[in-house]
Design a protein around this motif. Sequence first.
Motif, PDB file in Angstrom:
ATOM      1  N   PHE A   1      34.198  10.064  64.385  1.00 49.56           N
ATOM      2  CA  PHE A   1      34.095   8.998  65.396  1.00 49.56           C
ATOM      3  C   PHE A   1      35.418   8.926  66.165  1.00 49.56           C
ATOM      4  N   LYS A   2      35.311   8.651  67.454  1.00 52.74           N
ATOM      5  CA  LYS A   2      36.511   8.662  68.310  1.00 52.74           C
ATOM      6  C   LYS A   2      36.891   7.269  68.807  1.00 52.74           C
ATOM      7  N   GLU A   3      35.958   6.331  68.691  1.00 59.56           N
ATOM      8  CA  GLU A   3      36.228   5.002  69.244  1.00 59.56           C
ATOM      9  C   GLU A   3      35.769   3.952  68.238  1.00 59.56           C
ATOM     10  N   VAL A   4      36.582   2.924  68.030  1.00 60.71           N
ATOM     11  CA  VAL A   4      36.119   1.807  67.196  1.00 60.71           C
ATOM     12  C   VAL A   4      36.122   0.525  68.017  1.00 60.71           C
ATOM     13  N   THR A   5      35.107  -0.295  67.766  1.00 58.72           N
ATOM     14  CA  THR A   5      35.053  -1.626  68.372  1.00 58.72           C
ATOM     15  C   THR A   5      35.109  -2.644  67.242  1.00 58.72           C
ATOM     16  N   PHE A   6      36.183  -3.404  67.200  1.00 67.07           N
ATOM     17  CA  PHE A   6      36.305  -4.445  66.181  1.00 67.07           C
ATOM     18  C   PHE A   6      35.404  -5.614  66.557  1.00 67.07           C
ATOM     19  N   LEU A   7      34.607  -6.047  65.596  1.00 70.11           N
ATOM     20  CA  LEU A   7      33.628  -7.097  65.861  1.00 70.11           C
ATOM     21  C   LEU A   7      33.946  -8.372  65.101  1.00 70.11           C
ATOM     22  N   GLY A   8      33.758  -9.478  65.773  1.00 69.78           N
ATOM     23  CA  GLY A   8      33.864 -10.779  65.121  1.00 69.78           C
ATOM     24  C   GLY A   8      33.506 -11.830  66.145  1.00 69.78           C
ATOM     25  N   GLN A   9      33.162 -13.020  65.679  1.00 64.27           N
ATOM     26  CA  GLN A   9      32.777 -14.086  66.593  1.00 64.27           C
ATOM     27  C   GLN A   9      33.971 -14.555  67.401  1.00 64.27           C
ATOM     28  N   ASN A  10      35.140 -14.379  66.819  1.00 70.40           N
ATOM     29  CA  ASN A  10      36.348 -14.889  67.465  1.00 70.40           C
ATOM     30  C   ASN A  10      37.532 -14.058  66.963  1.00 70.40           C
ATOM     31  N   VAL A  11      37.584 -12.795  67.402  1.00 66.29           N
ATOM     32  CA  VAL A  11      38.511 -11.837  66.788  1.00 66.29           C
ATOM     33  C   VAL A  11      39.990 -12.227  66.917  1.00 66.29           C
ATOM     34  N   ASN A  12      40.335 -12.971  67.962  1.00 69.98           N
ATOM     35  CA  ASN A  12      41.763 -13.322  68.151  1.00 69.98           C
ATOM     36  C   ASN A  12      42.306 -14.172  67.026  1.00 69.98           C
ATOM     37  N   SER A  13      41.427 -14.855  66.306  1.00 72.33           N
ATOM     38  CA  SER A  13      41.961 -15.713  65.248  1.00 72.33           C
ATOM     39  C   SER A  13      41.994 -14.964  63.918  1.00 72.33           C
ATOM     40  N   TYR A  14      41.825 -13.643  63.959  1.00 72.16           N
ATOM     41  CA  TYR A  14      41.900 -12.845  62.722  1.00 72.16           C
ATOM     42  C   TYR A  14      43.247 -13.065  62.037  1.00 72.16           C
ATOM     43  N   SER A  15      43.205 -13.261  60.749  1.00 70.93           N
ATOM     44  CA  SER A  15      44.441 -13.424  60.009  1.00 70.93           C
ATOM     45  C   SER A  15      44.154 -13.162  58.535  1.00 70.93           C
ATOM     46  N   SER A  16      44.712 -12.062  58.028  1.00 70.26           N
ATOM     47  CA  SER A  16      44.526 -11.747  56.612  1.00 70.26           C
ATOM     48  C   SER A  16      45.605 -10.743  56.238  1.00 70.26           C
ATOM     49  N   GLY A  17      46.803 -11.258  56.026  1.00 72.42           N
ATOM     50  CA  GLY A  17      47.941 -10.357  55.789  1.00 72.42           C
ATOM     51  C   GLY A  17      48.506  -9.880  57.116  1.00 72.42           C
ATOM     52  N   LEU A  18      47.658  -9.388  57.972  1.00 74.17           N
ATOM     53  CA  LEU A  18      48.043  -9.012  59.334  1.00 74.17           C
ATOM     54  C   LEU A  18      47.380  -9.976  60.300  1.00 74.17           C
ATOM     55  N   ASP A  19      47.997 -10.175  61.474  1.00 75.32           N
ATOM     56  CA  ASP A  19      47.274 -10.909  62.519  1.00 75.32           C
ATOM     57  C   ASP A  19      46.514  -9.885  63.366  1.00 75.32           C
ATOM     58  N   PHE A  20      45.836 -10.347  64.399  1.00 72.62           N
ATOM     59  CA  PHE A  20      44.964  -9.434  65.143  1.00 72.62           C
ATOM     60  C   PHE A  20      45.763  -8.337  65.839  1.00 72.62           C
ATOM     61  N   ARG A  21      46.912  -8.717  66.369  1.00 68.60           N
ATOM     62  CA  ARG A  21      47.750  -7.706  67.021  1.00 68.60           C
ATOM     63  C   ARG A  21      48.166  -6.633  66.016  1.00 68.60           C
ATOM     64  N   GLY A  22      48.523  -7.078  64.799  1.00 68.39           N
ATOM     65  CA  GLY A  22      48.925  -6.143  63.738  1.00 68.39           C
ATOM     66  C   GLY A  22      47.777  -5.204  63.373  1.00 68.39           C
ATOM     67  N   LEU A  23      46.577  -5.756  63.349  1.00 62.75           N
ATOM     68  CA  LEU A  23      45.401  -4.951  63.021  1.00 62.75           C
ATOM     69  C   LEU A  23      45.180  -3.867  64.080  1.00 62.75           C
ATOM     70  N   LEU A  24      45.357  -4.254  65.353  1.00 65.22           N
ATOM     71  CA  LEU A  24      45.191  -3.286  66.441  1.00 65.22           C
ATOM     72  C   LEU A  24      46.259  -2.188  66.338  1.00 65.22           C
ATOM     73  N   ALA A  25      47.491  -2.610  66.012  1.00 69.00           N
ATOM     74  CA  ALA A  25      48.582  -1.635  65.905  1.00 69.00           C
ATOM     75  C   ALA A  25      48.297  -0.680  64.743  1.00 69.00           C
ATOM     76  N   MET A  26      47.739  -1.210  63.659  1.00 72.96           N
ATOM     77  CA  MET A  26      47.381  -0.365  62.515  1.00 72.96           C
ATOM     78  C   MET A  26      46.355   0.694  62.948  1.00 72.96           C
ATOM     79  N   ALA A  27      45.311   0.250  63.667  1.00 73.27           N
ATOM     80  CA  ALA A  27      44.260   1.194  64.086  1.00 73.27           C
ATOM     81  C   ALA A  27      44.810   2.219  65.071  1.00 73.27           C
TER      82      ALA A  27
END
Length: 444
Positions: A195-221
């Motif tokens: 797979f070449k592309e991922v789309t992160f899904l959630g009802q409100n992805v900006n409020s992601y927080s679990s060890g990393l925040d959403f920006r951190g998650l994007l940087a990880m990917a």
Amino acid sequence: MDGKKKKFYIHTFGCQMNFHDSEKISGVLSESGFSEASDGEDADLIIFNTCSIREKAEQKFLSELGRIRNLKRHKPGLKIAVAGCVAQQMGGKLLKKAPYVDYLIGPQNLHALKGISPLKPIKDMPALSIAENPELAFMELPAARGKKPGAWVSIMYGCDNFCTYCIVPHTRGREVCRPWESIRQEVEGLAAEGFKEVTFLGQNVNSYSSGLDFRGLLAMADRIDGIKRIRFVTSHPRDLSVALIQAMGSIGKLCEHIHLPLQSGSDTILARMNRRYSFGDYREKIERLRRQAPGIAITTDIIAGFPGETDSDHEATMAALKEIEYDGIFAFKYSPRPGTAASIFGGQVPDSVRSRRLNEILALQDEITARKNMSLVGSVQEVMVEGPSEKNTGKLTGRTRTNKIVNFDTGKKDPGKNISPGTIVNLKIIRAGRHSLEGKVPEE
Ligand code: 5AD
Ligand code: SF4
């Protein structure tokens, strides 16, 4: 029939979240030894994955369900499961209304499907699996994904916002984030599968927080080899932080597109919707986004005829559309949903007025979309190839980083053989319609 491999068929309604849940349902059943049927007639188990966001989606499902009833009369061994938001919302009422339904599986209980076996009569699973589920078990399910190059990845479930029109917090429950390590593992696995592309899904992805925040998650990917593009849906304007806006311009694989639901251009209506931002706040974020990531595509959702909406509130929405000039919108007539705060607000707007306003919104946006697409003619766009175009098999289709569909001719007889899905090509845009662009490989 028993002793033979049983087949399932899934009928999905609604949003990307639901379609991805269906991939998980399919994954769980395939792991349990079921195989997928080509249509409902051929299946031993039919699953409706339902949506209750608006009444229309619910009615579409109920009329489909009625048709299946006849099928079951001719095929008594056939089992029917109703999954998703309608199952959660109607619960036992649905079983009363349609006693031929065998199982109800809420969106937080998909793992209950693990309990059913293809080799025995399908009877071991509890009929009702709709308890509010704070466990993580329902998140870690194997998805049987569709075609490459893109894959959906859930990063969070549920919603805590309680916008007053919205049934989602009532059906999908409170917000729960998936641990980032398990998201990383899934994305690495997807990259290894091609797979070449991922789309992160959630009802409100900006409020992601679990060890990393959403920006951190994007940087990880962004650091995972093999993945070329990252997207996400959906965002709440209030939670769109300055850090994330900066990320839009600085994380290389993150595509320049954001879906940022405005819902209304009127501050009075936004307050009644419990959106907790004003149009001024929203405008400021759009300005920052455009500064950080020039050329970024912005899309939105609009609700026409929310309770109490006056002509001047509606005009404020029209003015907002003209000012922001979205690349595209999804607009809906307000639909009262049982159990939501707005369904009992005073000032419900008559259906004829809701329809008129919706049509005005759609007509205005059609002009804007056409104009925006036209402005790309002559430009060169980076397009990720998805495969042969649906309408014209001689052409290929793909998407720009800004999520616009581009069809193009390769001049070759069987283009699918020469250019595989996931390939990135630079195309010159030569024509623009409202729904897609046409490109060509620039001459050297
Ligand atoms: N009526 C109309 N539209 C709605 N949406 C959510 N609930 C309703 C409703 N009751 C729209 C919102 C949301 C999109 C997914 O669906 O615009 O952003
Ligand atoms: Fe519904 Fe609002 Fe949550 Fe979106 S953010 S799912 S509109 S409650």
